[in-house]
Enzyme design. Structure first.
Site, PDB file in Angstrom:
ATOM      1  N   PHE A 237       0.951  -1.270   0.039  1.00 36.75           N
ATOM      2  CA  PHE A 237      -0.012  -0.013  -0.025  1.00 36.75           C
ATOM      3  C   PHE A 237       1.045   1.405   0.058  1.00 36.75           C
ATOM      4  O   PHE A 237       0.218   2.398   0.524  1.00 36.75           O
ATOM      5  CB  PHE A 237      -0.941   0.013   1.065  1.00 36.75           C
ATOM      6  CG  PHE A 237      -1.488  -1.175   1.394  1.00 36.75           C
ATOM      7  CD1 PHE A 237      -2.478  -1.711   0.521  1.00 36.75           C
ATOM      8  CD2 PHE A 237      -1.314  -2.040   2.484  1.00 36.75           C
ATOM      9  CE1 PHE A 237      -3.172  -3.018   0.644  1.00 36.75           C
ATOM     10  CE2 PHE A 237      -2.080  -3.331   2.764  1.00 36.75           C
ATOM     11  CZ  PHE A 237      -2.843  -3.636   1.717  1.00 36.75           C
ATOM     12  N   PRO A 627     -11.851  -7.730 -15.222  1.00 42.35           N
ATOM     13  CA  PRO A 627     -12.713  -7.072 -14.067  1.00 42.35           C
ATOM     14  C   PRO A 627     -12.616  -7.951 -12.923  1.00 42.35           C
ATOM     15  O   PRO A 627     -13.230  -7.400 -11.870  1.00 42.35           O
ATOM     16  CB  PRO A 627     -14.205  -7.260 -14.955  1.00 42.35           C
ATOM     17  CG  PRO A 627     -13.663  -7.854 -16.379  1.00 42.35           C
ATOM     18  CD  PRO A 627     -12.315  -8.091 -16.309  1.00 42.35           C
ATOM     19  N   THR A 629      -9.690  -9.231 -11.235  1.00 45.73           N
ATOM     20  CA  THR A 629      -8.376  -8.574 -10.302  1.00 45.73           C
ATOM     21  C   THR A 629      -8.539  -7.381 -10.302  1.00 45.73           C
ATOM     22  O   THR A 629      -8.629  -6.754  -9.109  1.00 45.73           O
ATOM     23  CB  THR A 629      -7.261  -8.781 -10.911  1.00 45.73           C
ATOM     24  OG1 THR A 629      -7.101  -8.434 -12.507  1.00 45.73           O
ATOM     25  CG2 THR A 629      -6.942 -10.291 -11.072  1.00 45.73           C
ATOM     26  N   GLY A 699      -6.878   0.643  -8.683  1.00 41.04           N
ATOM     27  CA  GLY A 699      -6.009   0.429  -7.484  1.00 41.04           C
ATOM     28  C   GLY A 699      -6.524   1.916  -6.570  1.00 41.04           C
ATOM     29  O   GLY A 699      -7.386   1.649  -5.831  1.00 41.04           O
ATOM     30  N   GLU A 700      -5.765   2.663  -6.704  1.00 45.55           N
ATOM     31  CA  GLU A 700      -5.992   3.842  -5.987  1.00 45.55           C
ATOM     32  C   GLU A 700      -7.079   4.589  -6.141  1.00 45.55           C
ATOM     33  O   GLU A 700      -7.650   5.263  -5.143  1.00 45.55           O
ATOM     34  CB  GLU A 700      -4.704   4.851  -6.091  1.00 45.55           C
ATOM     35  CG  GLU A 700      -3.365   4.393  -5.427  1.00 45.55           C
ATOM     36  CD  GLU A 700      -1.977   4.859  -5.755  1.00 45.55           C
ATOM     37  OE1 GLU A 700      -1.749   4.767  -7.192  1.00 45.55           O
ATOM     38  OE2 GLU A 700      -1.467   5.404  -5.064  1.00 45.55           O
TER      39      GLU A 700
HETATM   40 MO1  MOS Z   1       1.046   3.250  -3.909  1.00 44.56          MO
HETATM   41  S1  MOS Z   1       0.840   4.568  -2.425  1.00 44.56           S
HETATM   42  O1  MOS Z   1       1.841   4.356  -5.205  1.00 44.56           O
HETATM   43  O2  MOS Z   1       2.058   2.071  -3.414  1.00 44.56           O
END
Ligand code: MOS
Length: 734
Positions: A237, A627, A629, A699-700
């Site tokens: 993370f 879709p 993952t 992700g983010e």
């Molecule tokens: Mo992410 S906070 O760029 O691993």
């Protein structure tokens, strides 16, 4: 092409993970491994007056105790300690370098023993005499020392004047406390001594080549060659972007004893690594009566260390997202006697957009407009900061599809108006935004005559699914079944890749694989043309494709040759191609991912207990490679958002300059019982400008806005606005 891209392929590494075959940094065994244990500082600032290791050395099985006074040689210049993602300003921390103490929990000694229990016991016997110095760890108490850091966002108009003149105003301060990544896997390194000055380092990291370069500089005088390997990462993370101190200590131990060493940090020791900085966000929004914005003022004040200047973009999102003729952004830092803050889960956006989207909700209340309607009235088709069009922006669709799936139109706008038995029910929403980044990445493909391919790249898979999407892209581009593709990642000797972060790896690695697959195709075409009477004699590279194990004419599927025939004609049993893929620098468009988050909370009216019963996250992120993952990533990020909203906070005892809840019992995180129904929607967002495959990465984006949607839902349920996270029941009842 595209039999696999866009399909919900299961993780190709799934079996290895669930059977325990997948090995993490602390799983690489060797005979006669030495185990390390860290002795950490118990004061936040000062000097080591004296360190007495004699008692520790008397313990049977203890081999050595390293301190700043007794350790192998390390580089003396700052530059050696600057890794690829270190802050530009400052002097990176050097583990076990000298007698200076910069933060609580700093490693002061490394005990090396035959087994871990012995090392850990002996570490408790190391005596440290300190010269303690005055220190500061309290952001609120140090606000007078805040200084401005320059940021690229340009102000527009006169935001102060426009705010003062606005028909409806909302001004408030929001607070996000210090948060820790707390990946499940502890930070660990195992260093194997290979002889002849060569070390193999199994490390928990998001970037093996970053660690390789860092160690090579620090130990340039003593180690000829470092190889860094990190095939699996049990969550990071952002905590694994920079090399962490345990890898330096493990190498020091290996060099001191000329033996292989393993060091695993304790959970508590991981609270001396980087963290999401505590941040104060001040928003002042001025609106016209019709719900358009007249002014956005956004100021952020965040924590950094005394020795490095870490900051991210908190405020710029406000001006990017919404149309407003007047904007002003100020970013400030406060230096405290703590480790340097770091990237964590959409750094800057998770915090800045929490404040913005809470403020927008409060503005909607002041305007008496539906919160979704307010976002639509302020919607911008252009990046307002740079005045650029987007390569694509399907945020409208996110708002609409998310609202439909959630049932937003059924919302009674009045706070405390919706109930479910004894529970108050609240519905809140927010917008999310992140960047669609792409980086240079190289890949290698080894194609064998039997139609198998090995694809390799130094990129990490931090649990996001990189192994799988690399295999999907390779399978499609090479025209082979996915079972015929093997993927090797996260070894520093493999082709170039940056750290896996910023949600950039899917786009970056996919294009690297696609690009080198084109070279394989071209090479096969050369072989085809050399065959007399070849059915592909007149074809150019773009005229042919690889499908079903054959090189096939796009115009006439009857004209084809199999890979095995072509290799046989060429006298080859394998073909190897490697290539660095870069992206053309194009600043004509803004590149972003977007989301709309709808959250339902149920609040026990008597006790104040909050449950997040439903979340719908509708995401626009270009083409979704997988879709399944990608959906898992967004779901995990929503859980991270629940943590931000309701649970996570590192609590400082400023009397000791120390974190009181440096463990996973008292640093609360969502567990299964806190996680209910999460629905992820990927809206269609065709994009032929962001990059050839139309990939933006996820992700983010999944965490940005979630805390605001939940906070807004809590307000709607209870009529009480809590602006300082986490929203705990004591704050609701106060
Ligand atoms: Mo992410 S906070 O760029 O691993």
């Amino acid at each position: 092409m595209t039999a696999y891209i866009g399909t919900p392929a299961s993780r190709i590494d799934g079996r290895a993970k669930v059977t325990g075959e997948a090995r993490y940094a602390a799983d690489f065994n060797e005979q006669n491994l030495v185990y390390g244990a860290v002795v950490a500082s118990t004061i936040p600032k000062g000097r080591i007056k004296h360190i007495d290791v004699s008692q520790a050395l008397r313990v049977a099985g203890v081999l050595k105790v390293l301190t700043h006074q007794d350790r192998p040689q390390m580089a003396a210049d700052d530059d050696a300690y600057k890794d690829d993602v270190a802050p530009e300003e400052g002097s990176p921390y050097r583990p076990l370098y000298d007698d200076k103490i910069l933060f609580n929990g700093q490693p002061l000694a490394l005990v090396l023993a035959d087994d871990w229990e012995t090392a850990r016991f002996a570490a408790t016997l190391v005596q440290v005499d300190y010269d303690a110095a005055p220190y500061v760890t309290d952001l609120q108490a140090q606000l007078s020392t805040a200084y401005v850091v320059p940021k690229p966002e340009k102000p527009r108009g006169d935001a102060a004047k426009a705010y003062a003149a606005a028909q409806v105003r909302h001004e408030a301060e929001y607070f996000i406390p210090t948060e820790y990544h707390n990946p499940m896997e502890l930070f660990a390194s195992t260093v194997h001594v290979d002889g002849a000055g060569k070390l193999t380092v199994y490390d928990k990291t998001q970037g093996v080549q970053n660690v390789q370069g860092y160690l090579s500089k620090i130990f340039a005088g003593s180690v000829q060659e470092f190889r860094v390997i990190s095939p699996f990462v049990g969550g990071a993370f952002g905590a694994g972007l920079r090399p962490q101190y345990q890898v330096v200590l493990t190498v020091l131990g290996a060099l001191a004893l000329d033996r292989s060493v393993r060091l695993v940090l304790t959970r508590q020791q991981m609270y001396a690594l980087g963290y999401r900085p505590a941040t104060i966000e001040r928003l002042a929004l001025g609106a016209n009566a019709d719900g358009t914005l007249a002014a956005i003022n956004h100021e952020a004040i965040a924590v950094t260390s005394q020795f490095e200047e870490f900051s991210r973009n908190d405020t710029g999102w406000s001006g990017l997202l919404y149309k407003s003729p007047n904007t002003k952004f100020v970013h400030k830092l406060v230096r405290l006697d703590v480790p340097t803050s770091s990237d964590m889960r959409a750094p800057g956006a998770a915090t800045g957009v929490y404040a913005l989207e809470s403020a927008m909700d409060e503005l909607a209340v002041a305007l008496d407009i539906d919160p979704l309607e307010l976002r639509l009235r302020c919607y911008s088709d252009r990046d307002q900061n740079e005045n650029l069009p987007y390569t694509s922006k399907a945020l409208h669709e996110c708002y609409r599809q998310g609202a439909d799936a959630f049932g937003w139109s059924q919302r009674n706008p009045k706070p405390r108006s919706m109930r479910d038995g004894a529970d108050l029910v609240g519905w809140g929403m927010a917008t999310g935004v992140w960047e669609a980044l792409q980086m240079p990445v190289a890949a290698r493909i080894v194609l064998t005559a039997n139609g198998h391919a090995e694809v390799s790249c130094a990129a990490s898979d931090i649990g996001t699914g990189t192994y799988t999407i690399v295999a999907q892209v390779a399978a499609d581009k090479l025209g082979l079944p996915i079972e015929n593709i093997s993927v090797k990642l996260a070894d520093s000797t493999l082709p170039q890749a940056p750290v896996e972060g910023g949600s950039w790896m899917a786009a970056s690695a996919s294009h690297a694989v696609a690009s080198v697959a084109d070279d394989i195709r071209d090479e096969l075409l050369k072989l085809a043309k050399a065959v007399s009477g070849s059915p592909l004699a007149g074809a150019a590279g773009a005229d042919v494709t690889l499908a079903g194990g054959r090189l096939v004419s796009r115009k006439d599927a009857g004209r084809a040759m199999s890979i095995s025939d072509l290799m046989r004609h060429g006298g080859l049993d394998r073909m190897t191609k490697e290539k660095l893929n870069t992206f053309a620098q194009d600043h004509s468009h803004a590149r972003n991912t977007h989301s709309a988050i709808y959250a339902e909370v149920k609040v026990d009216e008597q006790l104040g207990v909050i449950r997040v019963t439903r979340v719908v996250s509708a995401v626009a992120a270009g083409r979704i490679l997988n879709p399944k993952t990608a959906g898992s990533q967004v779901m995990g990020s929503v859980v991270g958002g629940i943590g931000m909203a309701l649970h996570e906070e590192a609590v400082y005892d400023h009397a000791f300059g120390r974190i009181m809840n440096a463990n996973v019992a008292e640093y609360h995180m969502p567990v299964n019982a806190d996680v209910h129904d999460i629905k992820v929607i990927f809206v269609d967002e065709p994009d032929d400008q962001v990059n050839p495959l139309g990939i933006k990465g996820v992700g983010e984006i999944g965490i940005v806005g979630v805390a605001a949607a939940i906070a807004n839902a809590v307000y709607h349920a209870t009529g009480k606005r809590v602006r300082d996270l986490p929203i705990t029941l004591d704050k609701l009842k106060a």
